[in-house]
Design an enzyme around this catalytic site. Structure first.
Site, mmCIF file in Angstrom:
data_model
loop_
_atom_site.group_PDB
_atom_site.id
_atom_site.type_symbol
_atom_site.label_atom_id
_atom_site.label_comp_id
_atom_site.label_asym_id
_atom_site.label_seq_id
_atom_site.Cartn_x
_atom_site.Cartn_y
_atom_site.Cartn_z
ATOM 1 N N GLU A 81 -3.241 -0.013 8.390
ATOM 2 C CA GLU A 81 -1.999 0.378 9.077
ATOM 3 C C GLU A 81 -2.066 -0.147 10.498
ATOM 4 O O GLU A 81 -3.102 -0.045 11.158
ATOM 5 C CB GLU A 81 -1.828 1.903 9.177
ATOM 6 N N ARG A 101 0.861 -1.187 0.000
ATOM 7 C CA ARG A 101 0.000 0.000 0.000
ATOM 8 C C ARG A 101 0.900 1.240 0.000
ATOM 9 O O ARG A 101 1.616 1.472 0.966
ATOM 10 C CB ARG A 101 -0.905 -0.041 1.241
ATOM 11 N N HIS A 131 -2.550 11.006 0.756
ATOM 12 C CA HIS A 131 -1.975 10.795 2.085
ATOM 13 C C HIS A 131 -1.285 12.105 2.485
ATOM 14 O O HIS A 131 -0.079 12.151 2.719
ATOM 15 C CB HIS A 131 -1.028 9.604 2.086
ATOM 16 N N ASN A 155 -6.981 2.112 10.274
ATOM 17 C CA ASN A 155 -5.625 2.314 10.794
ATOM 18 C C ASN A 155 -5.716 2.340 12.307
ATOM 19 O O ASN A 155 -6.443 3.172 12.878
ATOM 20 C CB ASN A 155 -5.043 3.635 10.285
ATOM 21 N N TYR A 186 -3.528 2.124 16.043
ATOM 22 C CA TYR A 186 -2.256 2.143 16.778
ATOM 23 C C TYR A 186 -2.447 1.972 18.274
ATOM 24 O O TYR A 186 -1.609 1.368 18.943
ATOM 25 C CB TYR A 186 -1.509 3.464 16.505
ATOM 26 N N GLU A 208 -6.986 8.609 6.477
ATOM 27 C CA GLU A 208 -7.234 9.266 7.768
ATOM 28 C C GLU A 208 -7.693 10.717 7.601
ATOM 29 O O GLU A 208 -6.991 11.658 8.015
ATOM 30 C CB GLU A 208 -5.980 9.214 8.645
HETATM 31 O O1 IFM Z 1 2.970 7.737 9.960
HETATM 32 C C1 IFM Z 1 1.603 7.824 10.164
HETATM 33 C C2 IFM Z 1 0.869 7.652 8.855
HETATM 34 O O2 IFM Z 1 1.246 8.594 7.916
HETATM 35 C C3 IFM Z 1 -0.623 7.783 9.064
HETATM 36 N N1 IFM Z 1 -1.066 6.917 10.135
HETATM 37 C C4 IFM Z 1 -0.359 6.967 11.369
HETATM 38 C C5 IFM Z 1 1.129 6.769 11.129
HETATM 39 C C6 IFM Z 1 1.899 6.806 12.466
HETATM 40 O O3 IFM Z 1 1.701 8.021 13.087
#
Ligand code: IFM
Length: 451
Positions: A358, A83, A127, A297, A299, A172
């Protein structure tokens, strides 16, 4: 006796897609090369105090030149998909008009090289590197930017559509709208809540127009949107904190998925903020153009508590401290939060397919021995989150694939190169690539050896 047969799946369904992700501004470098125009991030990086130590993406990982090595790394990783994003200013240096052939050729060569190695190109159209000329004309606060995006998308579909089977419009959009226009952390660095709300609407409109252009152009393949949803947990069981957690999820999740799935903006949000969201007749139908999948995405998962409404907490909540282990970003490591957010989305909207587009972690990987970069924390992070994906699938979530973020240590926006998410380390001076332990861990997971 442990199984050693070929074709193991590590507990994932057959056909599960394994991938790796990056984005243009974060890795390409070659900022002024082959006719690429400036983006809002080039300009933002030059404003004093915006990016750690004044760093910028002029060179980044130099992937614009070193892409053959990056494709080799992907191939040896064994992934089925890569991706990456197309830099709009490479294709239309001013954000409008005819295409810059040299810019498109770069992505064309990349797509060909990936396909030769059996890796499917997954293209993100946006992006965050908006052409500066459009930024100066109001950026996402200007309705015209949405129409310019649809024109740009059509150019890219035309150039790569014969080889790209999966497209995502925006990455995002919450970050583009709120980090960019309200929190001042991302380009263009504004601190204006109403501007963020206008931007949110125009981003959604841009998404819808680009999906319509894809369908009306008769392109084969699938198209979707990538969001960074959140289901924060309440700091306590008090009703006010439960309500705060619910409200906090809306801006990151329902604000995007409700309109995309034809429900319009979430009612409480609209009541409180609707006046700032300039929807014209027909916009909501455009935004609801059917998508084939949603990208998630993920985290971390935050805890939130109720707070009096103020400019710092306009929606009446604040982040609450936790005891949870954190990454270098200061983000809580909560693998089961991924299972929760996937389950929440699958249970709340009629998503045909979900992908984790992500997931990954920043750690300071300093310890090296025998030429290897040891990153045990990142390995543990991946192990936990892949287990959460397996759990989500057994819960019935239609999760079809997973992309690790990121292939390379790269430009982490306002943190510059000070935060490293790569499976592969990149020496900031020589740009030499070196796989970390997490690269080999992920390779084994892809091969079905996730214990
Ligand atoms: O690096 C970023 C990415 O560009 C978008 N999602 C979160 C990642 C980590 O912060």
């Amino acid at each position: 006796m442990p199984s050693t047969e070929i074709g193991r799946s590590g507990g994932f369904p057959d056909g599960f897609l394994w991938g790796c992700a990056t984005s243009s501004y974060q890795i390409e470098g070659a900022a002024g090369v082959d006719g690429r125009g400036p983006s809002i991030w080039d300009a933002f990086c030059r404003e004093p105090g915006r990016v750690s130590r004044g760093q910028n993406g002029d060179v980044a990982c130099d992937s614009y030149r070193r892409w053959p090595e990056d494709v080799r790394l992907l191939s040896e990783l064994g992934v089925g998909a890569y991706r990456f994003s197309v830099a709009w200013p490479r294709v239309q240096p001013d954000g409008r008009g005819g295409p810059n052939r040299a810019g498109l050729d770069y992505y064309s060569r990349l797509a060909d090289a990936l396909l030769e190695r059996g890796i499917e190109p997954w293209v993100t159209l946006y992006h965050w590197d908006l052409p500066l000329a459009l930024g100066e004309a109001g950026g996402w606060t200007a309705r015209d930017t949405a129409y310019r995006f649809a024109d740009y998308a059509s150019i890219v579909y035309g150039a790569l559509g014969d080889r790209v089977g999966h497209w995502t419009t925006l990455n995002e959009p919450w970050c583009s709208a709120f980090l960019g226009y309200e929190h001042g952390e991302h380009a263009p660095g504004l601190r204006d809540r109403n501007a963020a709300l206008r931007a949110a609407h125009h981003l959604l409109l841009a998404h819808g127009l680009a999906v319509e252009a894809f369908r009306s152009g008769g392109h084969a393949g699938e198209i979707g949107l990538v969001i960074n949803p959140a289901t924060p947990r309440p700091a306590t069981r008090r009703p006010a904190d439960l309500e705060a957690a619910r409200r906090a999820s809306v801006e990151r999740t329902g604000l995007w998925l409700d309109p995309v799935f034809g429900r319009g903006y979430p009612a409480p949000y609209l009541a409180a903020r609707g006046a700032a969201m300039p929807a014209l007749d027909g916009d909501m139908a455009t935004i609801a153009a059917p998508v084939d999948f949603v990208g998630v995405n993920y985290y971390n998962e935050d805890a939130v508590a109720a707070a009096p409404a103020s400019p710092a907490s306009p929606d009446g909540y604040r982040l609450a401290p936790t005891s949870t282990e954190k990454t270098e970003m200061g983000w809580d490591v909560v693998p089961q939060g991924l299972r929760r957010v996937l389950g929440f989305i699958a249970g709340s909207w009629p998503v045909g397919a979900l992908y984790v587009t992500e997931n990954g972690a920043a750690y300071a990987d300093t310890e090296e021995s025998a030429g290897r970069v040891r990153d045990a924390d990142r390995v543990a992070y991946y192990r936990g989150h892949l287990a959460a994906c397996r759990d989500a699938i057994s819960d019935g979530v239609p999760l079809r694939g997973y992309f690790a973020w990121s292939l390379l240590d790269n430009f982490e926006w306002a943190h510059g190169y000070d935060r490293r998410f790569g499976l592969v380390s990149v020496d900031p001076r020589t740009l030499e690539r070196r796989p970390k332990d997490s690269y080999y861990f992920y390779r084994d997971a892809v091969a079905g050896y996730l214990e």
